[in-house]
Design a protein around this motif. Structure first.
Motif, mmCIF file in Angstrom:
data_model
loop_
_atom_site.group_PDB
_atom_site.id
_atom_site.type_symbol
_atom_site.label_atom_id
_atom_site.label_comp_id
_atom_site.label_asym_id
_atom_site.label_seq_id
_atom_site.Cartn_x
_atom_site.Cartn_y
_atom_site.Cartn_z
ATOM 1 N N LEU A 91 0.961 -1.562 0.018
ATOM 2 C CA LEU A 91 -0.170 -0.116 0.242
ATOM 3 C C LEU A 91 0.768 0.833 0.216
ATOM 4 O O LEU A 91 0.366 1.998 -0.461
ATOM 5 N N VAL A 92 1.736 1.309 0.655
ATOM 6 C CA VAL A 92 2.784 2.398 0.473
ATOM 7 C C VAL A 92 3.559 2.552 -0.620
ATOM 8 O O VAL A 92 3.860 3.634 -0.470
ATOM 9 N N LEU A 93 3.559 1.575 -1.415
ATOM 10 C CA LEU A 93 4.690 1.475 -2.529
ATOM 11 C C LEU A 93 3.218 2.561 -3.884
ATOM 12 O O LEU A 93 4.154 3.049 -5.054
ATOM 13 N N LEU A 94 2.532 2.867 -3.438
ATOM 14 C CA LEU A 94 0.878 3.360 -4.189
ATOM 15 C C LEU A 94 1.682 4.864 -4.497
ATOM 16 O O LEU A 94 1.497 5.966 -5.287
ATOM 17 N N ALA A 95 2.111 5.489 -2.715
ATOM 18 C CA ALA A 95 3.233 6.957 -3.077
ATOM 19 C C ALA A 95 3.928 7.261 -4.692
ATOM 20 O O ALA A 95 4.077 7.856 -5.469
ATOM 21 N N PRO A 96 4.709 6.242 -4.344
ATOM 22 C CA PRO A 96 5.792 6.235 -5.909
ATOM 23 C C PRO A 96 5.662 5.623 -7.394
ATOM 24 O O PRO A 96 6.159 6.246 -8.264
ATOM 25 N N PHE A 97 4.567 5.360 -7.266
ATOM 26 C CA PHE A 97 3.874 4.454 -8.420
ATOM 27 C C PHE A 97 2.961 6.045 -8.940
ATOM 28 O O PHE A 97 2.882 5.858 -9.794
ATOM 29 N N ALA A 98 2.191 6.682 -7.927
ATOM 30 C CA ALA A 98 1.642 7.428 -8.870
ATOM 31 C C ALA A 98 2.136 8.491 -9.128
ATOM 32 O O ALA A 98 2.429 9.453 -9.924
ATOM 33 N N ALA A 99 3.713 9.105 -8.292
ATOM 34 C CA ALA A 99 4.651 10.127 -8.620
ATOM 35 C C ALA A 99 5.208 10.151 -9.959
ATOM 36 O O ALA A 99 5.160 10.464 -10.673
ATOM 37 N N GLY A 100 5.708 8.599 -9.867
ATOM 38 C CA GLY A 100 6.338 7.938 -11.465
ATOM 39 C C GLY A 100 4.719 7.565 -12.633
ATOM 40 O O GLY A 100 5.341 8.456 -14.117
ATOM 41 N N ALA A 101 3.912 7.774 -12.434
ATOM 42 C CA ALA A 101 2.574 7.572 -13.535
ATOM 43 C C ALA A 101 2.487 8.967 -13.700
ATOM 44 O O ALA A 101 2.171 10.018 -14.717
ATOM 45 N N ALA A 102 2.329 9.874 -12.643
ATOM 46 C CA ALA A 102 1.808 11.861 -12.448
ATOM 47 C C ALA A 102 3.240 12.196 -13.455
ATOM 48 O O ALA A 102 2.470 13.102 -14.797
ATOM 49 N N THR A 103 4.143 11.751 -13.587
ATOM 50 C CA THR A 103 5.562 12.544 -14.042
ATOM 51 C C THR A 103 5.622 12.065 -15.397
ATOM 52 O O THR A 103 5.700 12.672 -16.910
#
Length: 140
Positions: A72-84
């Motif tokens: 669940l914590v990995l959602l933050a870098p996943f969202a950051a990479g997807a937004a980038t």
């Protein structure tokens, strides 16, 4: 699991160091405090999620709840990479966003694999031995 922990530690350090390093020669074009604060918060959240997995990695196999929390914590870098990847226009930012997204997916899949594996035969035998032992009685 030790390689995953070292990779997460390295990814957390790189998530803190690489974006400012890329901005150093040219700097930001315009100064917007709200967007700068949001980017800094996203950068710290992504790095802290990798640090959390690196620190708690030795307990992930024993605790399914902790493995789910790490995923669940990995959602933050996943969202950051997807937004980038979604909003980025600079090629360097796109490469970094893709690398962050790819590494996050690899770590997430490794955590899912750990969650799907059942307990090993050695661990089951050890649990049975612990349950068969009689509790020690203390004479006072």
């Amino acid at each position: 699991m030790i390689f995953l922990r070292f990779a997460c530690l390295l990814a957390g350090m790189l998530a803190l160091v690489v974006p400012p390093m890329l901005l150093f020669p040219s700097g930001a074009v315009t100064f917007a405090p709200s967007s700068s604060a949001a980017l800094l918060a996203a950068q710290l959240l992504a790095a802290s999620s990798f640090f959390f997995i690196a620190v708690a990695g030795h307990r992930i196999k024993r605790s399914p709840r902790l493995a789910r929390l790490c995923a669940l914590v990995l959602l933050a870098p996943f969202a950051a990479g997807a937004a980038t990847l979604w909003r980025g226009v600079e090629p360097t930012a796109l490469w970094l966003g893709g690398a962050l997204l790819g590494f996050t997916l690899i770590v997430g899949l490794a955590l899912v694999l750990v969650m799907l594996q059942g307990p090993s035969a050695g661990r089951l035998r050890a649990r049975e031995r612990r349950q068969q032992r009689l509790p020690a009685l203390r004479h006072g």
